[in-house]
Design an enzyme around this catalytic site. Sequence first.
Site, PDB file in Angstrom:
ATOM      1  N   CYS A   1       9.026  -1.971  -5.633  1.00 26.66           N
ATOM      2  CA  CYS A   1       8.700  -0.800  -6.451  1.00 26.66           C
ATOM      3  C   CYS A   1       9.859  -0.284  -7.283  1.00 26.66           C
ATOM      4  O   CYS A   1       9.687   0.695  -8.017  1.00 26.66           O
ATOM      5  CB  CYS A   1       8.144   0.304  -5.567  1.00 26.66           C
ATOM      6  SG  CYS A   1       6.780  -0.260  -4.528  1.00 26.66           S
TER       7      CYS A   1
ATOM      8  N   HIS B   1       9.420   9.784  -7.228  1.00 28.63           N
ATOM      9  CA  HIS B   1       8.697   8.597  -6.761  1.00 28.63           C
ATOM     10  C   HIS B   1       7.345   9.022  -6.191  1.00 28.63           C
ATOM     11  O   HIS B   1       6.329   8.406  -6.490  1.00 28.63           O
ATOM     12  CB  HIS B   1       9.531   7.867  -5.717  1.00 28.63           C
ATOM     13  CG  HIS B   1       8.993   6.528  -5.335  1.00 28.63           C
ATOM     14  ND1 HIS B   1       8.772   5.525  -6.259  1.00 28.63           N
ATOM     15  CD2 HIS B   1       8.602   6.025  -4.135  1.00 28.63           C
ATOM     16  CE1 HIS B   1       8.289   4.456  -5.641  1.00 28.63           C
ATOM     17  NE2 HIS B   1       8.171   4.735  -4.356  1.00 28.63           N
TER      18      HIS B   1
ATOM     19  N   THR C   1       2.598   9.635   0.577  1.00 30.72           N
ATOM     20  CA  THR C   1       2.613   9.234   1.983  1.00 30.72           C
ATOM     21  C   THR C   1       3.454  10.215   2.786  1.00 30.72           C
ATOM     22  O   THR C   1       4.355  10.868   2.260  1.00 30.72           O
ATOM     23  CB  THR C   1       3.182   7.820   2.153  1.00 30.72           C
ATOM     24  OG1 THR C   1       4.521   7.783   1.643  1.00 30.72           O
ATOM     25  CG2 THR C   1       2.336   6.803   1.408  1.00 30.72           C
TER      26      THR C   1
ATOM     27  N   GLU D   1      12.058  12.155   0.296  1.00 30.39           N
ATOM     28  CA  GLU D   1      12.463  12.289  -1.100  1.00 30.39           C
ATOM     29  C   GLU D   1      12.908  13.717  -1.408  1.00 30.39           C
ATOM     30  O   GLU D   1      13.897  13.937  -2.115  1.00 30.39           O
ATOM     31  CB  GLU D   1      11.307  11.885  -2.011  1.00 30.39           C
ATOM     32  CG  GLU D   1      11.674  11.833  -3.470  1.00 30.39           C
ATOM     33  CD  GLU D   1      10.602  11.192  -4.321  1.00 30.39           C
ATOM     34  OE1 GLU D   1      10.869  10.972  -5.527  1.00 30.39           O
ATOM     35  OE2 GLU D   1       9.504  10.894  -3.818  1.00 30.39           O
TER      36      GLU D   1
ATOM     37  N   LYS E   1       2.250   9.574  -9.966  1.00 25.92           N
ATOM     38  CA  LYS E   1       1.393   8.668  -9.196  1.00 25.92           C
ATOM     39  C   LYS E   1       0.122   9.376  -8.755  1.00 25.92           C
ATOM     40  O   LYS E   1      -0.848   8.719  -8.365  1.00 25.92           O
ATOM     41  CB  LYS E   1       2.153   8.121  -7.994  1.00 25.92           C
ATOM     42  CG  LYS E   1       3.258   7.130  -8.335  1.00 25.92           C
ATOM     43  CD  LYS E   1       3.908   6.581  -7.082  1.00 25.92           C
ATOM     44  CE  LYS E   1       5.022   5.588  -7.415  1.00 25.92           C
ATOM     45  NZ  LYS E   1       6.189   6.241  -8.035  1.00 25.92           N
TER      46      LYS E   1
ATOM     47  N   HIS F   1      -0.106   4.170  -7.573  1.00 24.61           N
ATOM     48  CA  HIS F   1       1.171   3.475  -7.386  1.00 24.61           C
ATOM     49  C   HIS F   1       1.108   2.153  -8.133  1.00 24.61           C
ATOM     50  O   HIS F   1       0.243   1.317  -7.878  1.00 24.61           O
ATOM     51  CB  HIS F   1       1.433   3.240  -5.902  1.00 24.61           C
ATOM     52  CG  HIS F   1       2.865   2.959  -5.588  1.00 24.61           C
ATOM     53  ND1 HIS F   1       3.739   2.382  -6.488  1.00 24.61           N
ATOM     54  CD2 HIS F   1       3.599   3.176  -4.464  1.00 24.61           C
ATOM     55  CE1 HIS F   1       4.926   2.253  -5.938  1.00 24.61           C
ATOM     56  NE2 HIS F   1       4.875   2.741  -4.710  1.00 24.61           N
TER      57      HIS F   1
ATOM     58  N   PHE G   1      10.501  -0.850  -0.665  1.00 23.89           N
ATOM     59  CA  PHE G   1      10.676  -1.406   0.671  1.00 23.89           C
ATOM     60  C   PHE G   1      12.101  -1.950   0.827  1.00 23.89           C
ATOM     61  O   PHE G   1      12.715  -2.418  -0.138  1.00 23.89           O
ATOM     62  CB  PHE G   1       9.690  -2.546   0.911  1.00 23.89           C
ATOM     63  CG  PHE G   1       8.276  -2.099   1.136  1.00 23.89           C
ATOM     64  CD1 PHE G   1       7.966  -0.786   1.429  1.00 23.89           C
ATOM     65  CD2 PHE G   1       7.235  -3.013   1.067  1.00 23.89           C
ATOM     66  CE1 PHE G   1       6.657  -0.376   1.653  1.00 23.89           C
ATOM     67  CE2 PHE G   1       5.924  -2.622   1.286  1.00 23.89           C
ATOM     68  CZ  PHE G   1       5.627  -1.304   1.592  1.00 23.89           C
TER      69      PHE G   1
END
Length: 518
Positions: free
Chosen positions: A275, A410, A414, A421, A442, A447, A506
Amino acid sequence: MRSDVTITGFGIRTAFGTGADALRRGVFAGIPAFRPTTRFDTGPYRTPMAAAAPDGPDAVEDWALRHALARCGAEALDMAGLGPGTEAAVLLGVAGDHTSVTRYWRSRPEEAASVSARGPGTDAGRTAERAGERTGGVVLNGVAGEGVARNADVVSGRAAGEGAGRKADVVPHGVAGDGVARNSDMVPGEDAGRTGGVVLNGVAGEDAVRNAVVLNGAGSDDTGRNAGVVLTGGPGAEPGGAAARLADAVPARLAESLAGHLGLTGPRLTFTNACVASAAAIIHACRLISSGRIDVAVCAGGYLVEEETFGKFDSGRALSRDGMVRPFSADRSGLLLGDGVAAVVLESAEHARRRGARPLTSVLGWGAATDAHHIAQPHPEGAGLAQATRQALRLAGDPDGAALGYVNAHGTGTRYNDGAETRGLRAALAERAGSIPVSSTKSTTGHLLEAAGIVEFVITMLALTDGVLPPTAGFTRPDPECDLDYVPNRPRRADPRRALTINAAFGGANTALVLERP
């Protein structure tokens, strides 16, 4: 002496449509693009929802990733006033077009079942009883030649001759002749590579690439014995079928395709780091331009919703349960995927001035950091994100973020990401954090994975040039963990001079970019 970096053109496509006006109607209005997708059967999954372009004649072919990248690249060059023959680097953030892989196997259920049961094994496209006498591999876009690349991992050269590729792991972008690439991992050397894998973009001849999979290759006599598959151009191939696009699953092939379509003659580089991939492409281009190594770069990124990745996120329980993405909200329940493709033209300010180009915005600072906290979860304090942000602000000459007027977060929606963040931004911006508007787009686009960085870069650029901050849609009630100004649900008029856009991926990868309007 450091050269300033400017943006002189862009092209963009999302589920809202093509161009800046589509973003204004959707993202900047706070209207989510989520709807049940019929691009594939969503019956086995917990949700059918995605921000995918509607089905239909325009969507099906135009949203093939190579075509969407090419169109966005052409739009960006046209806006910048550049054309074919431009000496420009191409830097692409992408994981490949996996729709072609799915479509190929879906169109050949008997082959798929056979390979699943026995492992790959065909002779020029026909299923064989076993995968081959030696370990196998892949030949991409190759024409096989005598004795070439037997059981080699990768031969990525344009032409491979007799004995080439023995005991080699990789022969990259060279011309391999007799005895070339022996005993070398990355550089052609003696007696290289009898434990095989891949031949990329190679040319080979008789008795070549035994035990390999030949993709998009043209094979001569005895090509691909004991091979996994021969797709298009060789014996048993079906030109123009689903297999013709299977090579698009290889990210570097898409970069070559994009550069070739646009007629650009500079170096090419592909980023696959999830990402942050397209943001990393922009950062690398900025480094090359600011150091004087290149004058112009076309950076691009793309992701189109497809079943393979959709299924993985579903099995990981990452997708939103209620069909909405609610970043930073107390009742957030996950992300949803979305279509996104974009390209931007970056130039040194001096190069743009010499040719009379009008800069849209400038890139003042950039940063990248990896905290390696967890393979999928962010550092709970947002350590890597804070470090990348500090790097970008220092490079922009504003270590405290005093000049920032907006942050494009970002913001995946979630539980793990959004709290981390928020803490990372507070660590990087200290007392300024609470007074700077922050939003996650987003919440409207979904995403976009590898394309997230570059699409959100363009959105951030429009926020600066239009004087409108895009909202965080779907926000219901505050979360004590997330205590910043998230521009909830409605766009906000503002006059920011500088903005920050941040992304995470990730493995703990993080990027940050600081933009300034003229």
